[in-house]
Design a protein around this motif. Structure first.
Motif, PDB file in Angstrom:
ATOM      1  N   ASN A  24       0.807  -1.364  -0.115  1.00  0.00           N
ATOM      2  CA  ASN A  24      -0.024  -0.005   0.068  1.00  0.00           C
ATOM      3  C   ASN A  24       0.702   1.442  -0.144  1.00  0.00           C
ATOM      4  O   ASN A  24       0.224   2.320   0.344  1.00  0.00           O
ATOM      5  N   LYS A  25       2.102   1.096  -0.308  1.00  0.00           N
ATOM      6  CA  LYS A  25       2.991   2.468  -0.111  1.00  0.00           C
ATOM      7  C   LYS A  25       3.947   2.486  -1.437  1.00  0.00           C
ATOM      8  O   LYS A  25       4.037   1.574  -2.390  1.00  0.00           O
ATOM      9  N   ILE A  26       4.282   3.603  -1.546  1.00  0.00           N
ATOM     10  CA  ILE A  26       5.317   3.915  -2.789  1.00  0.00           C
ATOM     11  C   ILE A  26       6.228   5.026  -2.368  1.00  0.00           C
ATOM     12  O   ILE A  26       5.770   5.845  -1.812  1.00  0.00           O
ATOM     13  N   ILE A  27       7.507   4.616  -2.726  1.00  0.00           N
ATOM     14  CA  ILE A  27       8.739   5.393  -2.160  1.00  0.00           C
ATOM     15  C   ILE A  27       9.173   6.361  -3.381  1.00  0.00           C
ATOM     16  O   ILE A  27       9.507   5.528  -4.487  1.00  0.00           O
ATOM     17  N   ILE A  28       9.171   7.533  -3.358  1.00  0.00           N
ATOM     18  CA  ILE A  28       9.652   8.321  -4.528  1.00  0.00           C
ATOM     19  C   ILE A  28      10.836   9.241  -4.059  1.00  0.00           C
ATOM     20  O   ILE A  28      10.782  10.306  -3.265  1.00  0.00           O
ATOM     21  N   GLN A  29      12.016   8.957  -4.631  1.00  0.00           N
ATOM     22  CA  GLN A  29      13.017   9.681  -4.211  1.00  0.00           C
ATOM     23  C   GLN A  29      13.725  10.597  -5.202  1.00  0.00           C
ATOM     24  O   GLN A  29      13.740  10.158  -6.354  1.00  0.00           O
ATOM     25  N   TYR A  30      14.105  11.939  -4.962  1.00  0.00           N
ATOM     26  CA  TYR A  30      14.746  12.646  -6.004  1.00  0.00           C
ATOM     27  C   TYR A  30      16.099  12.996  -5.646  1.00  0.00           C
ATOM     28  O   TYR A  30      16.431  13.046  -4.462  1.00  0.00           O
ATOM     29  N   LYS A  46       0.173   5.288  -0.022  1.00  0.00           N
ATOM     30  CA  LYS A  46       0.779   6.261   0.858  1.00  0.00           C
ATOM     31  C   LYS A  46       1.884   6.375   0.229  1.00  0.00           C
ATOM     32  O   LYS A  46       2.969   5.837  -0.042  1.00  0.00           O
ATOM     33  N   ILE A  47       2.197   7.704  -0.074  1.00  0.00           N
ATOM     34  CA  ILE A  47       3.438   8.064  -0.786  1.00  0.00           C
ATOM     35  C   ILE A  47       4.564   8.727   0.484  1.00  0.00           C
ATOM     36  O   ILE A  47       4.180   9.745   1.037  1.00  0.00           O
ATOM     37  N   THR A  48       5.797   8.057   0.302  1.00  0.00           N
ATOM     38  CA  THR A  48       6.879   8.665   0.902  1.00  0.00           C
ATOM     39  C   THR A  48       7.774   9.456   0.060  1.00  0.00           C
ATOM     40  O   THR A  48       8.235   8.752  -1.035  1.00  0.00           O
ATOM     41  N   ASN A  74      -4.215  10.778  -2.061  1.00  0.00           N
ATOM     42  CA  ASN A  74      -3.004  10.132  -1.349  1.00  0.00           C
ATOM     43  C   ASN A  74      -2.496  10.647  -0.111  1.00  0.00           C
ATOM     44  O   ASN A  74      -2.706  11.779   0.102  1.00  0.00           O
ATOM     45  N   GLU A  75      -2.197   9.862   0.836  1.00  0.00           N
ATOM     46  CA  GLU A  75      -1.523  10.157   2.152  1.00  0.00           C
ATOM     47  C   GLU A  75      -0.144  10.375   1.856  1.00  0.00           C
ATOM     48  O   GLU A  75       0.647   9.584   1.222  1.00  0.00           O
ATOM     49  N   ILE A  76       0.409  11.366   2.256  1.00  0.00           N
ATOM     50  CA  ILE A  76       1.918  11.792   1.985  1.00  0.00           C
ATOM     51  C   ILE A  76       2.872  12.148   3.440  1.00  0.00           C
ATOM     52  O   ILE A  76       2.355  12.981   4.249  1.00  0.00           O
ATOM     53  N   ASN A  77       3.928  11.436   3.371  1.00  0.00           N
ATOM     54  CA  ASN A  77       4.601  12.013   4.352  1.00  0.00           C
ATOM     55  C   ASN A  77       6.342  12.110   3.722  1.00  0.00           C
ATOM     56  O   ASN A  77       6.447  11.745   2.351  1.00  0.00           O
ATOM     57  N   TYR A  78       7.210  12.807   4.114  1.00  0.00           N
ATOM     58  CA  TYR A  78       8.342  13.035   3.881  1.00  0.00           C
ATOM     59  C   TYR A  78       9.600  12.500   4.619  1.00  0.00           C
ATOM     60  O   TYR A  78       9.412  12.054   5.690  1.00  0.00           O
ATOM     61  N   ALA A  79      10.680  12.264   3.934  1.00  0.00           N
ATOM     62  CA  ALA A  79      11.921  11.589   4.661  1.00  0.00           C
ATOM     63  C   ALA A  79      13.122  12.454   4.151  1.00  0.00           C
ATOM     64  O   ALA A  79      13.075  13.063   2.995  1.00  0.00           O
TER      65      ALA A  79
END
Length: 922
Positions: A557-563, A645-647, A676-681
């Motif tokens: 249920n999650k996806i990680i998107i790194q830039y 849920k996007i990180t 989408n539910e969004i959090n940052y890291a």
């Protein structure tokens, strides 16, 4: 040196070629000259004549000095100790030399009659010995103590010059200029003309190191004065003539004046003086500079001839031969002969690393890099090499070149690690960080072209993880953990801090005094107020171990998107890449049209900084936010976003925008947060490390709301409301009005799971980012050095996450400061918030959180509730999108709820046990 990435750097390296030769005997000679006229004892002379080695007789000297102390003959003790120090220095026994000279200094202080000139001489020599030992701070203190002997001004000019030179070595050109300037006051124009000329040359170097157009003009002014003064001498020094013309060549060749014809003129004059001096090193260096000047003038034939001529004079001088080969590499690169250029890079590298093998395929090992004293030169060479590989592959379309790029990037990575963990200055360590982002963004291009996801993930993670997990500062975190029980010279620490701040910020001269004043005040208050040990969470001097891509497990249920976004060169547009990780797929994309993206982000921020006022504002926002969404979320992944849920792991300017406020459907005006539910890291590596910390706060909630401020900040009338409501759900302490002081916050920070600051703040303050309390401001320096136990920090204040973007350091936000203090989750603001809207959203957030929702779910629900219950201008993202959640997104129940659930669980357990016992009895 900063990665300015241009071929002018060779001329900068050649500007002081004679400094490659040892200073030791020069200082020894000086020590001999200043001690003339001092009367040494016959006993001292007799011991000295016993044999040639004074150090072997040290016990006899010690006995003699003990006798002087007993009879209180301090005058003789001072003279004999001074002379013995000179003799020991010739044997290079520097530690004993310094010890003996300190004995002499103490004696000269007690001597009767007191002779200030002799005391000054001893301090001056002590500074010289420390300088030879490369203990520059020790030398600075010695010279300053010499200057504090007010009864006599002998040698003051020399000491100010040497202080200037020391601060220049410590990469503090601003302070260096101040001391060089002071030296002029003590020199006599007739008696000290040579020293004045030297001082003009040295101050010119310091000015040029400030790297501004104004300082470059001052540098030119001083070297021209030196040039005019030396022409009045009957027998001018060839060394000074050489230096003056070399400096003029360098100054005219740099990016500020960019007059390569004049530079060439002065380099040719320098060559004439070098031939008169008759040193191959000087002659070879001159031909290199002439070659560079001709190259910039596109005189390719003359340039090539100069580089090959320099090789004849530098056959046995490897560091200069390496520079000649590097010049030839630049020449071939400019002619687009990249294969030949790479051969010259290889020859240059072999010479720098003292490798005699002619194998063109030789690759240095990590140990070769670690042992080298020329790490900065190698780092620059690696950059040029990678840059040419990228140009070459664009022409040749040879995929094997990408492997060469990655292998060089990995070597650069090892080298950067050594630079950042070894005993380099703060400025050089920041250079390592800067270089790392440049290398990694170039390496990502090779990864993208070859679909090398493993190395791409490492490069993206490494740049971000080290920002929080590796400390390059030798400021507060380098002090002992038992600081309060240790005697420390705080003035020295502040002085070191000033040096590092000036290097890091490259501040203009007119802002330096306020910078230093604020930092001094902050540090002085800090050492008096902190009562806990310094945190060790993320201040390690070791390079952190970076997570591997194979270790990342993404739930369905999650996806990680790194830039990752960075410039390959100062002044260029950045390049940008995005990696997408799901439970069953890993993909790497390149972001195109960067110039347009940057313009759109700028426009979006302007639209977010205030509520919508007109329909045209709304239309402009929709169009811009949708363009950014399409740029940052490749079309190949958009379908997979729904319901996930996007990180988000942002980078560069991407950290300045709230992704939840991007428009996914321009016709329906649908925000990303609605789907989408969004959090940052900051990074996945940091996230994992942060989660492993055991936090032991025993109380729930600390709310701080100054409301009114003593420093003319606007009152925040609704700030009490948001923390009072939260305190109803999470029991704890409120610091309101006059109790909301910085001292109370520092005292209480480690005791609470939730810290909520409803106040003013400014992370973009170029002098000292701050958070306001009732009576004063907490700066970033203090914040980084506090220890919290917080599971959650809410910063409902102005732009607490939006700070200055610093090359190699990322966005310097206050949120990062709280993570360094030990926080698990931080909710900062991206712009100046409306305290009424913020109070509504934070109140709903705490209600949702107390009912068992996760932190990110609770914040999203609070924002959606605000969005659904407001319309028109009140529904502008300006009001609801400022707060973003960084870090852990798990649950955080009030302790009262935890106890309730515990009792319920125990009750259920008792009932089950009773049921089974009753059933067994029957």
């Amino acid at each position: 040196m900063r990665l300015t990435i241009n071929i002018n750097y060779i001329t900068q390296k050649m500007r002081k070629p004679y400094k490659r030769f040892p200073h030791f005997f020069v200082f020894t000679l000086f020590c001999c000259t200043v001690c003339r006229g001092q009367q040494i004892s016959g006993t001292l002379d007799s011991i000295h004549n016993l044999n040639e080695n004074d150090y072997s007789n040290i016990h006899l000297y010690d006995s003699l000095f003990d006798h002087y102390k007993i009879v209180k003959n301090y005058t003789q003790l001072g003279s004999d100790a001074h002379q013995l120090a000179k003799w020991l220095s010739r044997e290079q026994k520097l530690d004993k030399t310094i010890e003996v000279l300190k004995t002499g200094i103490q004696a000269r202080k007690k001597a009767n009659p007191f002779n200030p000139e002799l005391l000054k001489r001893s301090y001056l020599n002590l500074g010289n010995y420390y300088n030879v030992k490369k203990d520059y701070y020790g030398a600075i203190q010695a010279y300053k103590k010499m200057l504090n002997v007010k009864e006599n001004i002998t040698f003051n000019g020399v000491s100010y010059t040497r202080l200037g030179d020391l601060y220049h070595k410590l990469e503090d050109p601003h302070k260096a200029v101040n001391y060089f300037s002071k030296a002029f006051e003590f020199y006599d124009i007739e008696k000290d003309k040579s020293r004045i000329i030297k001082n003009h040359i040295e101050i010119s170097l310091a000015y040029s190191s400030q790297k501004t157009a104004q300082s470059n003009d001052k540098a030119l002014e001083h070297v021209l004065i030196a040039d005019s003064l030396i022409k009045t001498q009957t027998k001018p020094s060839l060394k000074y003539l050489f230096e003056i013309n070399l400096d003029l060549g360098v100054l005219y060749s740099n990016d500020f004046l960019n007059d390569h014809k004049k530079a060439l003129f002065y380099y040719k004059k320098t060559l004439g003086y070098a031939k008169s001096i008759n040193k191959n090193s000087h002659i070879g260096a001159c031909y290199i500079n002439i070659g560079i000047a001709n190259l910039k003038l596109n005189n390719f034939k003359e340039s090539e001839e100069s580089f090959f001529t320099s090789l004849k004079f530098t056959e046995n001088i490897k560091h200069l031969r390496a520079a000649s080969y590097l010049g030839l590499a630049f020449l071939e690169s400019k002619k687009e002969n990249y294969t030949i250029a790479q051969e010259y890079y290889q020859k240059s590298l072999s010479d720098i690393l003292n490798h005699s093998d002619t194998d063109t395929l030789w690759i240095p090992k990590a140990k070769d890099l670690q042992l080298s004293n020329e790490k900065e030169d190698i780092l620059e060479l690696f950059y040029f090499r990678i840059a040419d590989y990228l140009k070459q592959v664009a022409l040749d379309k040879n995929p094997e070149i990408y492997e060469s790029i990655l292998s060089t990037v990995k070597l650069g990575d090892s080298l950067i690690n050594y630079i950042t963990i070894e005993n380099f200055s703060y400025g050089k360590k920041l250079l390592g960080r800067d270089a790392e982002s440049v290398f990694n963004i170039m390496g990502l291009e090779a990864c993208y072209q070859t679909n090398n996801l493993r190395d791409a993930f490492y490069l993206m993670e490494k740049s971000k993880a080290v920002l929080l997990m590796h400390d390059i500062n030798d400021r507060i975190t380098s002090l002992p953990t038992n600081l309060l029980s240790t005697k420390i010279n705080y003035e020295d620490t502040i002085e070191k801090l000033q040096n590092e701040i000036l290097i890091a910020t490259n501040a203009e001269k007119d802002s330096l005094s306020s910078l230093i004043k604020k930092r001094k005040e902050n540090f002085t208050h800090f050492k008096d107020s902190v009562s806990t040990e310094f945190p060790q969470y993320f201040s390690t001097k070791k390079i952190p171990e970076i997570l591997k891509l194979s270790e990342i497990k993404v739930p369905k249920n999650k996806i990680i998107i790194q830039y990752m976004m960075a410039e390959r060169n100062i002044g260029e547009l950045p390049h940008a890449y995005v990696m997408v990780l799901t439970d069953n797929k890993q993909e790497l994309f390149k972001i195109e049209n960067i110039k347009e993206l940057l313009a759109d982000i700028t426009e979006l921020r302007e639209l977010l900084d205030q509520p919508f006022k007109t329909s045209s504002n709304i239309t402009a926002y929709r169009e811009t936010a949708n363009k950014i969404f399409k740029a940052l979320f490749p079309k190949e992944i958009r379908a997979s976003l729904k319901g996930k849920k996007i990180t988000i792991i942002p980078d560069h300017v991407l950290g300045m925008i709230p992704f939840e406020a991007l428009i996914t459907d321009i016709d329906k005006n649908r925000y990303l947060i609605e789907d989408n539910e969004i959090n940052y890291a900051f990074s996945l590596t940091f996230q994992e490390k942060n989660a492993s910390i055991v936090r032991k706060a025993d109380q729930d909630f600390l709310g701080i709301a100054p409301v009114n401020f003593t420093n003319q900040l606007t009152p925040l009338k609704n700030s009490t409301k948001e923390i009072t409501y939260a305190n109803d759900l999470y029991d704890g302490t409120l610091l309101l009005d006059q109790e909301a002081t910085k001292e109370n916050f520092i005292k209480e920070i480690k005791n609470y799971k939730i810290l909520h600051l409803a106040t003013h703040a400014d992370a973009s303050d170029s002098i000292a980012p701050w958070i306001a309390f009732r009576n004063s401001k907490l700066t970033d320096l203090e914040l980084n050095s506090l220890q919290s136990q917080a599971e959650l920090v809410v910063l409902s204040a102005c732009n607490t996450s939006l700070g200055e973007i610093s090359r190699g350091e990322g966005i310097l936000s206050l949120a990062r400061g709280f993570f360094k203090s030990g926080a698990h989750t931080v909710i900062p603001s991206l712009w100046s918030t409306n305290d009424k809207a913020t109070a509504t959203i934070t109140s709903d957030f705490y209600k949702n959180l107390s009912e068992g929702q996760t932190k990110s779910t609770a914040l999203r629900a609070a924002k959606l509730n605000y969005l659904n219950n407001n319309s028109d201008a009140e529904a502008s993202p300006h009001y609801w999108a400022s707060l973003v959640l960084i870090g852990d997104s798990g649950t955080l129940l009030p302790q009262a709820n935890n106890l309730l659930f515990l009792w319920i669980g125990l009750g259920v357990l008792i009932l089950l046990i009773g049921f089974f016992l009753f059933k067994k009895v029957r």
